[in-house]
Design a protein around this motif. Structure first.
Motif, PDB file in Angstrom:
ATOM      1  N   SER A 162       0.854  -1.276   0.035  1.00 16.43           N
ATOM      2  CA  SER A 162       0.025  -0.073   0.020  1.00 16.43           C
ATOM      3  C   SER A 162       0.973   1.366   0.032  1.00 16.43           C
ATOM      4  O   SER A 162       0.679   2.286  -0.647  1.00 16.43           O
ATOM      5  CB  SER A 162      -0.769  -0.016   1.201  1.00 16.43           C
ATOM      6  OG  SER A 162      -1.768  -1.187   1.022  1.00 16.43           O
ATOM      7  N   TRP A 402     -12.977   4.193   0.870  1.00 19.64           N
ATOM      8  CA  TRP A 402     -11.563   4.457   0.342  1.00 19.64           C
ATOM      9  C   TRP A 402     -11.810   5.893  -0.591  1.00 19.64           C
ATOM     10  O   TRP A 402     -10.788   6.369  -0.681  1.00 19.64           O
ATOM     11  CB  TRP A 402     -11.089   3.420  -0.613  1.00 19.64           C
ATOM     12  CG  TRP A 402     -10.718   2.074   0.216  1.00 19.64           C
ATOM     13  CD1 TRP A 402     -11.513   0.918   0.273  1.00 19.64           C
ATOM     14  CD2 TRP A 402      -9.847   2.067   1.336  1.00 19.64           C
ATOM     15  NE1 TRP A 402     -11.120   0.071   0.964  1.00 19.64           N
ATOM     16  CE2 TRP A 402     -10.175   0.524   1.981  1.00 19.64           C
ATOM     17  CE3 TRP A 402      -8.842   2.775   1.803  1.00 19.64           C
ATOM     18  CZ2 TRP A 402      -9.140   0.052   2.710  1.00 19.64           C
ATOM     19  CZ3 TRP A 402      -8.032   2.314   3.011  1.00 19.64           C
ATOM     20  CH2 TRP A 402      -8.075   0.985   3.299  1.00 19.64           C
ATOM     21  N   LEU A 405     -11.902   8.745   2.514  1.00 19.56           N
ATOM     22  CA  LEU A 405     -10.857   8.823   3.431  1.00 19.56           C
ATOM     23  C   LEU A 405      -9.976  10.021   2.949  1.00 19.56           C
ATOM     24  O   LEU A 405      -9.606  10.703   3.824  1.00 19.56           O
ATOM     25  CB  LEU A 405     -10.105   7.567   3.580  1.00 19.56           C
ATOM     26  CG  LEU A 405     -10.657   6.686   4.650  1.00 19.56           C
ATOM     27  CD1 LEU A 405      -9.779   5.462   4.576  1.00 19.56           C
ATOM     28  CD2 LEU A 405     -10.195   7.230   6.109  1.00 19.56           C
ATOM     29  N   TYR A 427      -4.800   5.736   7.072  1.00 19.99           N
ATOM     30  CA  TYR A 427      -5.416   4.699   6.261  1.00 19.99           C
ATOM     31  C   TYR A 427      -4.905   3.244   7.385  1.00 19.99           C
ATOM     32  O   TYR A 427      -5.813   2.683   7.295  1.00 19.99           O
ATOM     33  CB  TYR A 427      -4.530   4.620   5.012  1.00 19.99           C
ATOM     34  CG  TYR A 427      -5.019   5.407   3.901  1.00 19.99           C
ATOM     35  CD1 TYR A 427      -6.034   5.216   3.008  1.00 19.99           C
ATOM     36  CD2 TYR A 427      -4.457   6.917   3.812  1.00 19.99           C
ATOM     37  CE1 TYR A 427      -6.298   5.951   1.846  1.00 19.99           C
ATOM     38  CE2 TYR A 427      -4.986   7.674   2.988  1.00 19.99           C
ATOM     39  CZ  TYR A 427      -5.625   7.260   2.099  1.00 19.99           C
ATOM     40  OH  TYR A 427      -6.496   8.182   0.882  1.00 19.99           O
ATOM     41  N   SER A 428      -3.778   3.393   7.956  1.00 25.24           N
ATOM     42  CA  SER A 428      -3.422   2.273   8.697  1.00 25.24           C
ATOM     43  C   SER A 428      -4.433   2.169   9.897  1.00 25.24           C
ATOM     44  O   SER A 428      -4.805   1.138  10.429  1.00 25.24           O
ATOM     45  CB  SER A 428      -1.957   2.173   9.218  1.00 25.24           C
ATOM     46  OG  SER A 428      -1.860   3.635  10.088  1.00 25.24           O
ATOM     47  N   TYR A 430      -7.522   3.211  10.095  1.00 23.94           N
ATOM     48  CA  TYR A 430      -8.754   2.840   9.543  1.00 23.94           C
ATOM     49  C   TYR A 430      -9.074   1.295   9.509  1.00 23.94           C
ATOM     50  O   TYR A 430      -9.840   0.550   9.810  1.00 23.94           O
ATOM     51  CB  TYR A 430      -9.107   3.540   8.203  1.00 23.94           C
ATOM     52  CG  TYR A 430     -10.440   2.873   7.555  1.00 23.94           C
ATOM     53  CD1 TYR A 430     -11.564   3.347   8.052  1.00 23.94           C
ATOM     54  CD2 TYR A 430     -10.318   2.037   6.543  1.00 23.94           C
ATOM     55  CE1 TYR A 430     -12.803   2.811   7.461  1.00 23.94           C
ATOM     56  CE2 TYR A 430     -11.372   1.410   5.813  1.00 23.94           C
ATOM     57  CZ  TYR A 430     -12.723   1.845   6.261  1.00 23.94           C
ATOM     58  OH  TYR A 430     -13.756   1.443   5.950  1.00 23.94           O
TER      59      TYR A 430
END
Length: 525
Positions: A162, A402, A405, A427-428, A430
């Motif tokens: 990612s 996605w 965010l 992101y991590s 979430y």
């Protein structure tokens, strides 16, 4: 330094008149060409995202029924395995992210070595999840160990993968294009995972065990047999089918990793972090302290829980409550195909009507079908129709988090212009919250089946189990969806706010790029 400061005093016109300007134009062209990604590069990068979705679908839809009916674990122990495995997976995400951010540069890059090293052990551990050991006493420890090990190693693959988005090119346009390729392949990966696991396993369903009433009813019939198959398909055949399916998925996993490694080049200059990485507690304080992010996480925490409950229990619901023991894999495939086909529609819908509206419409459209599937009399054709329609809502649940965010990250950057390099934290964390919620949902649902008196491999289940399954795939998800959408009402980033933030950030980026270009040009003069 003096030369650079002096160079900044020249106007653009004077810079164009200088002899060294051709060098600056050449430098710019080389910089642009270096960051240009070919279609092959983008495809190779996108293929690297398939293993996460393929294994995720296989585990999400089939692990619970496998542990209960094939490995024949007590529902209580199965619930422990599912909860601890997912909770452990949630914890490893920020932990691995923390370690990756401190990894040294190698000649292969900083992210790619993590992917290469983790892949061999990951596929072995995944394969052993679907293997029934020859002993009974330590079977729970076996599955718990290899499930947690695989989740850890998959995290070692997916977190660097990612983050690799930021390191394959410094051009935002190229990264966005590569991300579009990635999302397309990942959606196809969900279909592939469901199809491979479902179709192979579906050809060798575990034989059910009749209860006392069924045995008495069948004694007068000389042709009576377990599951109507007279043992043509044995439990060993079913176990072998699960191992074949896992072997195929492991092969795809390895091939995708090879394509990613040889098809993508990580740029060294892009691998330097912009800011000192934060600790776990500092990171969670930073992201949860931002109001819009906290509300968005709560919204998708509840809605994700709803769809996770549906996903984790749908195979059991189709097999026992609806009585489609030999067709559930096809029903699951219809759902995922429908979700894949309707993602472009939701992409158009959210750009046309706004993201908040898309969340309301996309999530609520699942509610009527959750009600229909438990209220209507079992009918295979109706179930296929309901499943296809429900897949439309699954597509929205897959895409919209996605899509929203980045808006929260933009809002954070507008309010905190000095805080740089923390985008990955949003992101991590979430992923951390959704995976932890997934573990809770799977653990609670399997434990509920235990309390209801679930019979492993039973041809039929007690009435209490049928009621419990209906609650887990209908009533409970609907309640969670309503709670999530109520919270969404207070979410402050609407379309006007989003466009305003984008305009402010674009002005800030233009100023920063202008200063950087002026500095680089002045140094070349």
């Amino acid at each position: 330094m003096a030369k650079g400061e002096g160079g900044e005093q020249y106007s653009n016109a004077s810079l164009l008149s200088k002899p060294g300007n051709s060098d600056s134009i050449s430098f710019a062209k080389k910089h642009e060409h270096k960051n240009k990604l070919s279609v092959c590069n983008k495809l190779c990068y996108a293929i690297g995202g398939a293993p996460y979705q393929i294994t995720g679908c296989a585990l999400g839809f089939f692990l619970q029924i496998y542990l209960l009916d094939v490995a024949q674990l007590d529902p209580f122990y199965a619930s422990i395995i599912l909860f601890v495995g997912r909770a452990w997976d949630a914890i490893t995400d920020p932990t691995v992210g923390f370690l990756v951010s401190r990894s040294p540069w190698t000649r292969f890059g900083r992210m790619l070595p993590w992917i290469v090293i983790s892949t061999p052990v990951a596929v072995v551990s995944y394969f052993l999840i679907w293997y029934v050991p020859p002993f009974e006493d330590k079977k729970v420890i076996w599955y718990l160990f290899f499930y947690c090990l695989f989740q850890s190693l998959q995290t070692c693959f997916h977190v660097p993968y990612s983050a690799l988005t930021m390191f394959i090119s410094s051009e935002q346009k190229e990264r966005d294009s590569a991300t579009a390729y990635r999302m397309t392949v990942e959606v196809l990966g969900t279909v592939v995972g469901t199809a491979i696991q479902g179709q192979i396993v579906g050809m060798a369903n575990a034989p059910c065990v009749p209860g006392p009433g069924e045995i008495l009813a069948g004694m007068s019939n000389s042709s009576f047999g377990l599951n109507g198959t007279d043992h043509v398909i044995s439990l060993e055949h079913t176990r072998a089918a699960y191992m074949i399916a896992s072997g195929v998925i492991c092969l795809i996993y390895v091939l995708c990793a090879i394509v990613l490694f040889f098809g993508v080049k990580e740029q060294k200059e892009s691998s330097r972090p912009k800011a000192e990485p934060l600790s776990f507690l500092q990171g969670i304080k930073l992201v949860m302290g931002h109001g819009p992010y906290a509300k968005l996480v709560m919204v998708f925490l509840f809605t994700s829980l709803a769809f996770m409950l549906l996903e984790g229990n749908f195979a059991l619901f189709c097999s026992y409550t609806l009585g489609f023991r030999n067709d559930f894999q096809n029903i699951l495939l219809v759902i995922m195909l429908s979700a894949t086909l309707t993602i472009p529609f939701w992409q158009w819908f959210l750009t046309k009507f706004g993201k908040k509206t898309a969340v309301y419409v996309g999530t609520l459209c699942a509610v009527p079908f959750m009600i229909l599937v438990v209220c209507l009399k079992s009918n295979l054709i109706v179930t296929y129709f309901v499943s296809f329609a429900a897949g439309v809502s699954v597509a929205a649940a897959f895409l919209l988090p996605w899509s929203m965010l980045p808006d929260v990250v933009d809002d954070f950057q507008v309010q905190n212009p000095q805080a740089t390099g923390h985008e990955a934290l949003f992101y991590s964390f979430y992923v951390f919250f959704t995976k932890f919620a997934s573990g809770v949902s799977l653990g609670i649902s399997t434990l509920s089946l235990d309390f209801a008196g679930y019979i492993s491999r039973g041809c039929s289940q007690p009435t209490e189990v049928d009621i419990t399954l209906k609650v887990l795939v209908s009533a409970a998800p609907i309640f969670l969806i309503v709670v999530g959408l109520v919270i969404l009402y207070t979410y402050p980033i609407d379309e006007d706010k989003r466009q305003c933030n984008r305009k402010i950030l674009q002005e800030l980026r233009d100023e920063a790029e202008s200063e950087t270009d002026s500095t680089e040009l002045s140094k070349m003069i």
